[in-house]
Design a protein around this motif. Sequence first.
Motif, PDB file in Angstrom:
ATOM      1  N   THR A  45      10.321  -2.920  -2.198  1.00  0.00           N
ATOM      2  CA  THR A  45       9.705  -3.080  -0.879  1.00  0.00           C
ATOM      3  C   THR A  45       9.678  -1.738  -0.167  1.00  0.00           C
ATOM      4  O   THR A  45      10.720  -1.089  -0.005  1.00  0.00           O
ATOM      5  CB  THR A  45      10.495  -4.081  -0.024  1.00  0.00           C
ATOM      6  OG1 THR A  45      10.457  -5.371  -0.652  1.00  0.00           O
ATOM      7  CG2 THR A  45       9.889  -4.199   1.378  1.00  0.00           C
ATOM      8  N   ARG A  47       9.313   0.210   3.193  1.00  0.00           N
ATOM      9  CA  ARG A  47       9.561  -0.129   4.592  1.00  0.00           C
ATOM     10  C   ARG A  47       9.018   0.976   5.497  1.00  0.00           C
ATOM     11  O   ARG A  47       9.361   2.143   5.333  1.00  0.00           O
ATOM     12  CB  ARG A  47      11.058  -0.318   4.820  1.00  0.00           C
ATOM     13  CG  ARG A  47      11.665  -1.431   3.963  1.00  0.00           C
ATOM     14  CD  ARG A  47      13.157  -1.282   3.826  1.00  0.00           C
ATOM     15  NE  ARG A  47      13.509   0.010   3.242  1.00  0.00           N
ATOM     16  CZ  ARG A  47      14.721   0.547   3.296  1.00  0.00           C
ATOM     17  NH1 ARG A  47      15.713  -0.111   3.873  1.00  0.00           N
ATOM     18  NH2 ARG A  47      14.961   1.728   2.753  1.00  0.00           N
ATOM     19  N   TYR A 220      -3.053  -5.838  -1.673  1.00  0.00           N
ATOM     20  CA  TYR A 220      -2.090  -6.433  -0.756  1.00  0.00           C
ATOM     21  C   TYR A 220      -2.765  -7.384   0.234  1.00  0.00           C
ATOM     22  O   TYR A 220      -3.904  -7.181   0.645  1.00  0.00           O
ATOM     23  CB  TYR A 220      -1.366  -5.339   0.036  1.00  0.00           C
ATOM     24  CG  TYR A 220      -0.543  -4.411  -0.823  1.00  0.00           C
ATOM     25  CD1 TYR A 220       0.721  -4.763  -1.262  1.00  0.00           C
ATOM     26  CD2 TYR A 220      -1.051  -3.167  -1.201  1.00  0.00           C
ATOM     27  CE1 TYR A 220       1.483  -3.908  -2.056  1.00  0.00           C
ATOM     28  CE2 TYR A 220      -0.302  -2.301  -1.996  1.00  0.00           C
ATOM     29  CZ  TYR A 220       0.967  -2.685  -2.421  1.00  0.00           C
ATOM     30  OH  TYR A 220       1.704  -1.837  -3.217  1.00  0.00           O
ATOM     31  N   GLU A 223       1.426 -11.478   4.101  1.00  0.00           N
ATOM     32  CA  GLU A 223       2.222 -12.623   3.657  1.00  0.00           C
ATOM     33  C   GLU A 223       2.961 -13.289   4.815  1.00  0.00           C
ATOM     34  O   GLU A 223       3.030 -14.514   4.909  1.00  0.00           O
ATOM     35  CB  GLU A 223       3.255 -12.173   2.619  1.00  0.00           C
ATOM     36  CG  GLU A 223       4.168 -13.308   2.137  1.00  0.00           C
ATOM     37  CD  GLU A 223       5.407 -12.791   1.419  1.00  0.00           C
ATOM     38  OE1 GLU A 223       5.858 -13.468   0.483  1.00  0.00           O
ATOM     39  OE2 GLU A 223       5.922 -11.722   1.806  1.00  0.00           O
ATOM     40  N   THR A 232       4.466  -8.319   7.104  1.00  0.00           N
ATOM     41  CA  THR A 232       4.786  -8.037   5.707  1.00  0.00           C
ATOM     42  C   THR A 232       3.559  -8.246   4.842  1.00  0.00           C
ATOM     43  O   THR A 232       2.920  -9.303   4.884  1.00  0.00           O
ATOM     44  CB  THR A 232       5.924  -8.949   5.201  1.00  0.00           C
ATOM     45  OG1 THR A 232       7.093  -8.712   5.985  1.00  0.00           O
ATOM     46  CG2 THR A 232       6.244  -8.645   3.743  1.00  0.00           C
ATOM     47  N   LYS A 234       2.152  -8.382   0.920  1.00  0.00           N
ATOM     48  CA  LYS A 234       2.643  -8.668  -0.424  1.00  0.00           C
ATOM     49  C   LYS A 234       1.582  -8.320  -1.457  1.00  0.00           C
ATOM     50  O   LYS A 234       0.397  -8.572  -1.249  1.00  0.00           O
ATOM     51  CB  LYS A 234       3.026 -10.147  -0.557  1.00  0.00           C
ATOM     52  CG  LYS A 234       3.648 -10.485  -1.905  1.00  0.00           C
ATOM     53  CD  LYS A 234       4.082 -11.944  -1.976  1.00  0.00           C
ATOM     54  CE  LYS A 234       4.717 -12.254  -3.318  1.00  0.00           C
ATOM     55  NZ  LYS A 234       5.142 -13.676  -3.417  1.00  0.00           N
ATOM     56  N   HIS A 235       2.038  -7.754  -2.565  1.00  0.00           N
ATOM     57  CA  HIS A 235       1.138  -7.423  -3.679  1.00  0.00           C
ATOM     58  C   HIS A 235       0.733  -8.711  -4.397  1.00  0.00           C
ATOM     59  O   HIS A 235       1.546  -9.623  -4.555  1.00  0.00           O
ATOM     60  CB  HIS A 235       1.856  -6.491  -4.652  1.00  0.00           C
ATOM     61  CG  HIS A 235       0.949  -5.733  -5.563  1.00  0.00           C
ATOM     62  ND1 HIS A 235       0.219  -6.346  -6.563  1.00  0.00           N
ATOM     63  CD2 HIS A 235       0.655  -4.406  -5.642  1.00  0.00           C
ATOM     64  CE1 HIS A 235      -0.477  -5.431  -7.213  1.00  0.00           C
ATOM     65  NE2 HIS A 235      -0.236  -4.243  -6.666  1.00  0.00           N
ATOM     66  N   VAL A 254       4.255  -0.719  -5.200  1.00  0.00           N
ATOM     67  CA  VAL A 254       5.346  -1.474  -4.576  1.00  0.00           C
ATOM     68  C   VAL A 254       4.931  -2.939  -4.427  1.00  0.00           C
ATOM     69  O   VAL A 254       3.750  -3.260  -4.239  1.00  0.00           O
ATOM     70  CB  VAL A 254       5.759  -0.883  -3.222  1.00  0.00           C
ATOM     71  CG1 VAL A 254       6.331   0.508  -3.403  1.00  0.00           C
ATOM     72  CG2 VAL A 254       4.611  -0.878  -2.229  1.00  0.00           C
ATOM     73  N   GLU A 255       5.914  -3.817  -4.521  1.00  0.00           N
ATOM     74  CA  GLU A 255       5.617  -5.245  -4.481  1.00  0.00           C
ATOM     75  C   GLU A 255       5.360  -5.737  -3.068  1.00  0.00           C
ATOM     76  O   GLU A 255       4.555  -6.637  -2.853  1.00  0.00           O
ATOM     77  CB  GLU A 255       6.771  -6.023  -5.101  1.00  0.00           C
ATOM     78  CG  GLU A 255       6.472  -7.501  -5.304  1.00  0.00           C
ATOM     79  CD  GLU A 255       7.539  -8.208  -6.111  1.00  0.00           C
ATOM     80  OE1 GLU A 255       7.350  -9.384  -6.445  1.00  0.00           O
ATOM     81  OE2 GLU A 255       8.575  -7.573  -6.415  1.00  0.00           O
ATOM     82  N   LYS A 256       6.056  -5.142  -2.096  1.00  0.00           N
ATOM     83  CA  LYS A 256       5.857  -5.534  -0.704  1.00  0.00           C
ATOM     84  C   LYS A 256       5.863  -4.294   0.185  1.00  0.00           C
ATOM     85  O   LYS A 256       6.478  -3.273  -0.135  1.00  0.00           O
ATOM     86  CB  LYS A 256       6.953  -6.495  -0.234  1.00  0.00           C
ATOM     87  CG  LYS A 256       6.872  -7.878  -0.846  1.00  0.00           C
ATOM     88  CD  LYS A 256       7.871  -8.836  -0.188  1.00  0.00           C
ATOM     89  CE  LYS A 256       7.746 -10.241  -0.777  1.00  0.00           C
ATOM     90  NZ  LYS A 256       8.645 -11.207  -0.102  1.00  0.00           N
ATOM     91  N   ILE A 257       5.160  -4.415   1.312  1.00  0.00           N
ATOM     92  CA  ILE A 257       5.192  -3.385   2.354  1.00  0.00           C
ATOM     93  C   ILE A 257       5.567  -4.091   3.653  1.00  0.00           C
ATOM     94  O   ILE A 257       4.839  -4.978   4.115  1.00  0.00           O
ATOM     95  CB  ILE A 257       3.835  -2.677   2.513  1.00  0.00           C
ATOM     96  CG1 ILE A 257       3.409  -2.026   1.197  1.00  0.00           C
ATOM     97  CG2 ILE A 257       3.904  -1.638   3.622  1.00  0.00           C
ATOM     98  CD1 ILE A 257       2.004  -1.436   1.237  1.00  0.00           C
ATOM     99  N   ARG A 258       6.702  -3.711   4.190  1.00  0.00           N
ATOM    100  CA  ARG A 258       7.171  -4.338   5.429  1.00  0.00           C
ATOM    101  C   ARG A 258       6.930  -3.365   6.580  1.00  0.00           C
ATOM    102  O   ARG A 258       7.468  -2.248   6.596  1.00  0.00           O
ATOM    103  CB  ARG A 258       8.645  -4.686   5.333  1.00  0.00           C
ATOM    104  CG  ARG A 258       9.173  -5.472   6.526  1.00  0.00           C
ATOM    105  CD  ARG A 258      10.639  -5.839   6.293  1.00  0.00           C
ATOM    106  NE  ARG A 258      11.250  -6.517   7.423  1.00  0.00           N
ATOM    107  CZ  ARG A 258      11.203  -7.831   7.630  1.00  0.00           C
ATOM    108  NH1 ARG A 258      10.572  -8.608   6.777  1.00  0.00           N
ATOM    109  NH2 ARG A 258      11.792  -8.371   8.683  1.00  0.00           N
TER     110      ARG A 258
END
Length: 607
Positions: A45, A47, A220, A223, A232, A234-235, A254-258
Motif C-alpha cells: 500500500t 500512502r 485503480y 474502493e 483508498t 485499489k488495484h 502497488v496494490e492500494k493507494i491510500r
Amino acid sequence: MKKWLMALALWGSPVMASALPSDLDWISNFDQPLFASSEAKFGGTFRTYIQSFPQTFRIVGPDSNGSFRGWLLDSRPASVTRHPMTKAWIPDIAESWAYGNDNKTVYFRINPKAAWSDGKPITSHDFRFVLTLMRSKDIVAPWYNQFYTEQIADVVVFDDHTFAVVSAKARNPEELMIYANLQPRPAHFYQPTVDKNEDGVDDNFIRRYNFKAEPSAGAYFIEKVKKGKYITFKHIGQDWWGYSNRYYKHRFNVEKIRVKVIRDNDIAQKHFEKGNIDSFSLAMPSLWHEKSNGKPYQKGYIHKFWGYNQTPQGAGGIWINTAQPLLEELNIRKGLAYAIDFDGLIDKVLRNDFIRKPNGLGVGHGDYTNTALTSPMFDPALASDYFSKAGFNAIGSDGIRKNAQGQRLTFAVTYGYPQHTPRVAYLKEQAKEAGLELTLNLIDGSSMFKYVLEKKHQLSFHNMGTSEIPSYWEYYHSVNANKPQTNNFTNFSDPKLDELIGNYRSEFNLKKKKALSRQIQQVVSDAYVVIPGYMVPYTREGYWRWLKYPASPMTKLTGALFSTGSPADYGTYWIDPDSKKETLSAIKKGRAFSPLTVIDDTYKQKE
C-alpha cells in the motif's frame, strides 16, 4: 416503447455504421522503447496525502476542475497516448488506429480485453456516450457542451470494438489525433431513468453523481471513502486488462493507494518523517535545502530525489480579474505588472531553484510560443507612473497610494496553500515600494479554485496545466467572460482577440496556426491580464528507502516519480517488502544506512 428506444439511442447505442472503409492503413506502434523495470514487484500500500477533500467525484460539472481531478480523470487511459520519451502515439485502450483521407476522421480498434473496473467491457458505445454526456445541459458545464458540439462532429460505431471519431472541421495531422483521442465514459454507469431523461443523461446529474465515482478504465478504482478523512484506491489485480499492452507491463505495481487528508503541509511532513507517509514533495526550496536533513535522512531511512523533465508548462502567475473595480483600467494592470516582484521572489525566497516564465500563457509548445515576449521586471518607479496615470497620484500616511476620492490602491491576492504564504507575503512587501497594498486571501485548496471559478477574486495566484498545444478559447474568449465555472479567470474580452481565437481553432495549415498562436499571445501580453509567474522543470521528492524505481527513473514527460494523481505519474515505482522489513528493523535497532541523494539531470534543459 418508442420513448425507450429513443433514450437508448441517445444513451450511446446508436445504429451501427454500415461499412468500415476497406483502404485504411492501420497503425499499432508497439516498437517504442519501454520505460518500466522488469524488476518491479506487485503489492503493498502506497500512502500519500492531499490537503483538502475534493468537492466532488464527478469528472465534469461544478467543482470538478479541482486538484483531485488528476486522480479521477487526467491519469486515466484514452484511446491512445504519447510515449513519454519519443512522444510518438502508442496504444492505450485502442490497440490500433487509422487516419481517414478526409483530414477529419480517425478510426480505432479497441483492445478486446479492455474492461472497466466493475468488469464490464469497454466498447465503442462508451466512446459514443462521450458525446451524449458532454453535450447534455444536465452536466452544467458550458465549456464541454460547446467543445463537444462545435469541435467533434460525431463518434461512429462500426461494431463493439471499432469506432471512428469525426472532427467538425479538417485538421492537420499533428492536432487531429489530439481532438480525436477521447477518454471513454462508462455508458452503463450513467444509464438514465428513461421516462424522465430523453437526452440520455439524468436530469439530476449534478447531485446524483456528486460523490459517486465512475468505474475506472485504469489500474485503480476508488474502493473506500471516508469523507473529509481519506480515499483508498485499489488495484484491479494482476489480471488487469492493461497488462496485455506491453507499455503497461511492470507499471502500477502497488496494490492500494491510500490518500489521507492532511490540511497542514508541516504536519504532513512530520507524518512522512515518522514513516506514516511513503513519499513527500520537496519542491519547495526550504524543504529541499533546509528541512530534509534530519535524522531519517542522515541515517539513510529516507532518500532524496531530484529529476528534471521537459514537460510543457501551463499558463499562470497572477491572474487579474478585469471585472473587479479598478482592474478594468489598463494603467492599473500595467502598474501591477511592474509592482509585483516575481524575480526577487525566485532569488530571495525560492533560492533560484525555480525559473521565471517568459510569458503568462505557458511555454514548451515549440513554435506556438511567442519567444519575443519577456516577463515584466520589477520596477517600482515605472509602476508608480502607471498608477499615477490611473489617478492614484497621492501617497497616504501609510505609504499607500490613493486617488482624489480618497480610495486606497489595494487588492487582495487569493491563493490556495499555506506553504505559499511566504511567497505572497514577499510580493506584498515589495509592492509597497510602488505604493501598492496587497492583502493575503488564503482559501483552502479546493475551495480556493471554486472561489476563482466563480470570479470572486481580484488577483489570483495560481498556475494551470496545459495540453500539447496551447488552448485559448476557454481562457480568453469573450463567451467565457463574466461567466462562472469557466476558466476565463481574467474576465477579459476583446473582439480582435475573439477573431484570432476563432481563426486559431479552425486553421488547418500548421504554419499559419502557430503564427496565430503567437499573435494571440502578443495581444494577451499587451493587455496585462496575467503577470507571468514561475515554473518548475523538475520533480523533487523525499521517499522511504523501500520505494524502488527503474534505473532510468525519469522520462521527458515525468511529472512525479510517485503517485500524486498527476497524468505524468507513470506508475513505474514499486514497494520492496524485504527492504521495508529491513528498514523497520534497522529503525528499531538503531542501525543506519548510507544517506542517499539521487539527481537525474538527463532531461535538464540549458538555460
